[in-house]
Design a protein around this motif. Sequence first.
Motif, PDB file in Angstrom:
ATOM      1  N   VAL A   1      11.852  14.982   0.520  1.00 14.25           N
ATOM      2  CA  VAL A   1      11.627  15.605   1.413  1.00 14.25           C
ATOM      3  C   VAL A   1       9.499  16.061   1.440  1.00 14.25           C
ATOM      4  N   VAL A   2       9.629  16.169  -0.172  1.00 20.45           N
ATOM      5  CA  VAL A   2       8.802  16.955  -0.311  1.00 20.45           C
ATOM      6  C   VAL A   2       7.630  16.380  -0.452  1.00 20.45           C
TER       7      VAL A   2
ATOM      8  N   TRP B   1       4.716  16.756   2.653  1.00 27.02           N
ATOM      9  CA  TRP B   1       2.988  16.325   1.703  1.00 27.02           C
ATOM     10  C   TRP B   1       2.280  16.073   2.731  1.00 27.02           C
ATOM     11  N   LEU B   2       2.590  14.239   2.674  1.00 26.57           N
ATOM     12  CA  LEU B   2       2.392  13.796   3.084  1.00 26.57           C
ATOM     13  C   LEU B   2       1.279  13.829   4.151  1.00 26.57           C
ATOM     14  N   LEU B   3       2.231  14.276   6.132  1.00 28.67           N
ATOM     15  CA  LEU B   3       1.968  14.504   7.146  1.00 28.67           C
ATOM     16  C   LEU B   3       1.175  16.031   6.904  1.00 28.67           C
ATOM     17  N   ALA B   4       1.241  17.358   5.553  1.00 21.96           N
ATOM     18  CA  ALA B   4      -0.188  17.294   5.771  1.00 21.96           C
ATOM     19  C   ALA B   4      -0.837  17.818   4.622  1.00 21.96           C
ATOM     20  N   PRO B   5      -1.366  17.472   4.078  1.00 20.25           N
ATOM     21  CA  PRO B   5      -1.780  16.720   2.719  1.00 20.25           C
ATOM     22  C   PRO B   5      -3.376  18.394   2.818  1.00 20.25           C
TER      23      PRO B   5
ATOM     24  N   TYR C   1       2.895   8.189 -12.569  1.00 21.74           N
ATOM     25  CA  TYR C   1       3.766   8.094 -10.950  1.00 21.74           C
ATOM     26  C   TYR C   1       2.614   7.553 -10.757  1.00 21.74           C
ATOM     27  N   PHE C   2       2.332   7.126  -9.878  1.00 22.04           N
ATOM     28  CA  PHE C   2       1.045   6.970  -8.141  1.00 22.04           C
ATOM     29  C   PHE C   2       1.851   7.216  -7.016  1.00 22.04           C
ATOM     30  N   VAL C   3       1.000   8.337  -6.190  1.00 19.31           N
ATOM     31  CA  VAL C   3       0.914   8.248  -4.824  1.00 19.31           C
ATOM     32  C   VAL C   3      -0.439   7.832  -3.854  1.00 19.31           C
ATOM     33  N   ILE C   4      -0.011   7.607  -2.990  1.00 21.46           N
ATOM     34  CA  ILE C   4      -1.039   6.954  -1.778  1.00 21.46           C
ATOM     35  C   ILE C   4      -1.299   7.996  -0.444  1.00 21.46           C
ATOM     36  N   HIS C   5      -2.357   8.114  -0.294  1.00 22.83           N
ATOM     37  CA  HIS C   5      -1.798   8.984   1.399  1.00 22.83           C
ATOM     38  C   HIS C   5      -2.725   7.680   2.776  1.00 22.83           C
ATOM     39  N   HIS C   6      -2.106   6.889   3.439  1.00 20.66           N
ATOM     40  CA  HIS C   6      -1.893   6.120   4.112  1.00 20.66           C
ATOM     41  C   HIS C   6      -3.120   6.134   4.667  1.00 20.66           C
TER      42      HIS C   6
END
Length: 694
Positions: free
Chosen positions: A75-76, A80-84, A109-114
């Motif tokens: 959920v976290v 965050w991706l909804l409101a970076p 780890y990695f994360v990409i904001h679409h």
Amino acid sequence: MANFWGLRAKSTLTLLIACLLALVPALLIGWQAIDEVRRHFASGYAEQYTLLHMQKILTPVSRELALSRRLADSVVTREWLLAPEEPDKRRRFFREAEGVREQFSGDAYFVIHHATGDYYFNDGTRAESRSPRYRLASEDPDDAWYFSTMNSTGAYNINVNVDQKLGVTKVWFNVKVRHGDRPLGLAGGALDLTRFLDRFLRDNAPGLTPMIVNPRGALQAHPERDLVAFSSGIGAGGAGEERRIQSLLGNDDHRARFEATMQAAMNAPGEVRTLMAELDGQPRLLSVGYIPELDWLLVTALDLDAAPILDSRWLWSLAGALSLILVILMAGFALGTERLILGPLRRLQQSARAMAGGDFDHVLPTERDDEIGELSRDFSHMVQQVERHTQDLEDKVRQRTRDLEQANAEMARARRQIDASLEYASIIQRAILPSRQLRDHLPRHHAVMWRPRDMVGGDFYVFRATERGWLMGVIDCAGHGVPGSLMTMLARAIIDNAILHVGADDPAAILNETDRQNRSTLHKDTLPRSIATNMDMGLVWVDPVAGRLTFAGAKMSLYASDGDRLEVHAGGKRALGDKRAMTYENQGMPLHRGWTYSLATDGFLDQAGGEHGFGFGHTRFEAMLRRHAREPLARQVEAFGEALDRYRGDLPQRDDITLLSFRFDDEPPTPLSVSGASTAHPERPVHQEMSWTC
């Protein structure tokens, strides 16, 4: 006397030579048996090695995948991706991401904001950074992997790739992050490729080469890193897709057999399939096992000469000892046979030849009490019995021949009766199809393909003309042949009654009423389980005045195409009479001029054919509809039949096939004018002027 001893010596020598000659094939057979044992143990060795390494790969990789999915499903992460840009949500995400990173075996780890394309990556090699490493762009070829992943249907993929911008090569676990149907980005972990190969593939087992491939054969892992097909896990294609295990195999036959083995392994997860093939020009025993959780296949190549299956040093000693024992046994056997069997048999042979020449007075040597004497007595008795049994056998053969001729005649009569009945049933079934009504009302606007698998079938099509428009449809009853044709008769009565209740201009209501009457007529709790009463159905109401179509389907779709575009309007997911009932709904849409609309039973889609005997399939079917959409309807149906026949080849037709197409290039014809129509249901035709036709 001299002649007797000469014959005896000659017989003994002949027997010894025969024994020695028999020794050669015996040795060959023995060596072949040893080789078969060697191959059997080699196959078992390779299978156990493959199963062990499947578990060695599955356990840690499944753990990394589970952690990646945990990070992506958090959920976290979604908040965050909804409101970076919100600081609090940003801090919470990076704090949780750092905790998950410490649990990853790859410490990364990695994360990409679409929305922005920002790429965040942390492998613990430098101080924690909450700024993106770089930003992805759709026009950048190095970033094509991301957009291919987001456009794919799966929730995740495992991909071996070189990140040129980060300068790292890893096994990436790409998990999609979504908020409902909205894509938020991509998240996951990564394993260092070198460590992965060292841990799972480079165990130095003599004669064994393990490899990991995807279902297309692209090499995901190989002891030689240069052979790894980078970026193939996402299905993005490119140069990496050329590095397939099929390119290492010897010829087309080996590649075809290997792909069949891959398919068999994927159909039976947990089992290992083996085959002999040439790999890099050398004969190898290939073992293939499928890991469904990762959608990977583990392929183990075993070199039978290098693997420690059987020690060949003791084989030569064993072969020599066995050969010596065999020679001794044969020599003793030859001497004993000559004294106890061959000599007496020669004397018996002389007496038998005399009897064969008609000298039945010749007395056989029956004075011996051993087997030879008993054989002589039995031979004399046999001569007397042969003639009697021969006569009895000839009498029985003549009687059996008469019985068979009579049975064949009865079977021929029964076959003629069955064929005549089926031909008559076919005439009846064809007579009730609405081909004439379609020609009368829509002469240039329709085309039909109706191919029952047998002389009669379970498919039929319907048409009804009213003063407001036309109702058209296709029905696929359970079964084919005679049972299917009987179901069409019952289906006709049920559909006819349903239209009397709800009218012709409401396809969904007709489906629901037909389903209700089907269930009330055929009580499944009183029928054997082997009897199916389901029906697939698609109905279209055409209102030419309003320029509208109304469609409802039960496990059947309506296809519409103008040659450039193809629309697929899916019907309900359950058939009529299914175990779990559902309520069917109408789909309204405009009636496009020049568009071809088609309804088809699943017999077309499921027809086996092609190189591998697979079904015709939705993709090939939809491409065919779009390709011929602008041609005249009669030519379209002819082209559909030709395409199906080419694909089917020599394979038999699997099921009944029905396809109904219609199109209005110009102003549609005027609907039927029915005098005296009911004011309560103006869409229902008056029975005195038109009866329901199917």
